[in-house]
Scaffold this active site. Structure first.
Site, PDB file in Angstrom:
ATOM      1  CE1 TYR A  84      18.539 -14.119  30.530  1.00  0.00           C
ATOM      2  CE2 TYR A  84      19.486 -16.035  31.605  1.00  0.00           C
ATOM      3  CZ  TYR A  84      19.414 -15.186  30.520  1.00  0.00           C
ATOM      4  OH  TYR A  84      20.209 -15.409  29.432  1.00  0.00           O
ATOM      5  N   GLY A 122      25.455 -10.372  19.909  1.00  0.00           N
ATOM      6  CA  GLY A 122      24.766  -9.824  18.751  1.00  0.00           C
ATOM      7  C   GLY A 122      25.696  -9.106  17.794  1.00  0.00           C
ATOM      8  N   GLY A 176      27.566  -7.503  23.033  1.00  0.00           N
ATOM      9  CA  GLY A 176      27.406  -8.911  23.362  1.00  0.00           C
ATOM     10  C   GLY A 176      27.612  -9.803  22.158  1.00  0.00           C
ATOM     11  CG  ASN A 215      23.765  -2.410  21.221  1.00  0.00           C
ATOM     12  OD1 ASN A 215      22.768  -3.132  21.212  1.00  0.00           O
ATOM     13  ND2 ASN A 215      24.265  -1.900  22.335  1.00  0.00           N
ATOM     14  CB  SER A 245      19.866 -19.125  28.460  1.00  0.00           C
ATOM     15  OG  SER A 245      20.687 -19.476  29.560  1.00  0.00           O
TER      16      SER A 245
END
Length: 278
Positions: A160, A16, A14, A12, A135
């Protein structure tokens, strides 16, 4: 690409969103899988404006809730391409509905469970692929299996990084198991680079940061290349401009990957029976 059925988590916004849009533009049937129905349907509407006639739809998926992951997977009839794109980054400590530390639970365990539940459908596809958006922040992450909840100390960045390390370990172990099983499945990881997405949508440095970040469209390029290029080999890790990257030593640790796999299976109840080691 008209026969390709693709699922993109977190599509929805970013990277993506342009990932899903470009796949639809190339003729794929695309499922936008995201937690917020309003934003998911808005993303579909936006893709249809840009790509009239595209075969794109929305289904709700909350990766921080294993019951939602199971409900989503149960409703899938076919999938050739799974892009595990959704992720949380550098947030205060929280927990998923199932009690897992939120970043690891969402970024890794939710996608681990989703992939395992969809594995029979993927293996029925002629050329299945799983793309995990990781990442280079994985180099800041460490896995302590005695403190997966990070109750002894929590850091936004280190947590993260730990979740992204888990993404890479999962990618490489999935490929090893696919090869051992004689499967055609390709498992690939990507690093979008420093991208102007929702990770940088708040805070006093937002205007300055955006000067140094590339667009979400640019950030989507590695995922799209990993998803569609005939040159891809399983177990690759691709960065900006789709260039091969070197993972950290920990990310390449096969014993660490195997242990994470088994613990992830225990925590989620998803066993990947088709790829189980005897």
């Amino acid at each position: 690409m008209s026969e390709l059925a693709a699922i993109v988590t977190g599509a929805n916004s970013g990277i993506g969103l342009p990932t899903a849009r470009e796949l639809a533009r190339r003729g794929a049937t695309v499922t936008v899988a995201t937690r917020d129905p309003e934003r998911g349907r808005a993303a579909v509407a936006g893709i249809l404006r840009d790509v009239p006639g595209a075969d794109v739809g929305f289904r709700r998926l909350d990766l921080a809730d294993l019951s939602s992951v199971r409900e989503f997977a149960a409703g899938v009839e076919r999938v050739d391409l799974l892009i595990n794109n959704a992720g949380l980054g550098m947030i205060p400590r929280g927990e998923t509905k199932d009690g897992f530390e939120l970043q690891l639970g969402t970024n890794h365990l939710g996608h681990f469970a989703l992939t395992g539940l969809l594995l029979p459908l993927l293996l029925a596809a002629p050329a299945p692929r799983v793309v995990n958006v990781a990442s280079d922040a994985h180099k800041f992450g460490k896995l302590d299996f005695d403190d997966l909840g990070l109750e002894r100390g929590y850091g936004k960045v280190s947590s993260y990084g730990r979740s992204k390390l888990a993404n890479l370990l999962f990618t490489f172990e999935l490929q090893r198991r696919a090869r051992r099983a004689g499967s055609a499945l390709l498992s690939v990881a990507t690093h979008p680079g420093a991208t102007a997405t929702n990770f940088f949508s708040v805070g006093p440095f937002r205007p300055l940061l955006k000067l140094f970040l590339h667009s979400a469209e640019d950030g989507a390029v590695p995922s799209l290349y990993a998803a569609t290029s005939p040159l891809i080999r399983g177990g690759e890790y691709l960065g900006p401009r789709s260039k091969p990257l070197t993972p950290s030593k920990d990310a390449l640790d096969e014993a660490l990957a195997a242990r994470l796999w088994e613990i992830s299976a225990e925590l989620t109840g998803v066993r990947f029976q088709e790829f189980a080691y005897n």
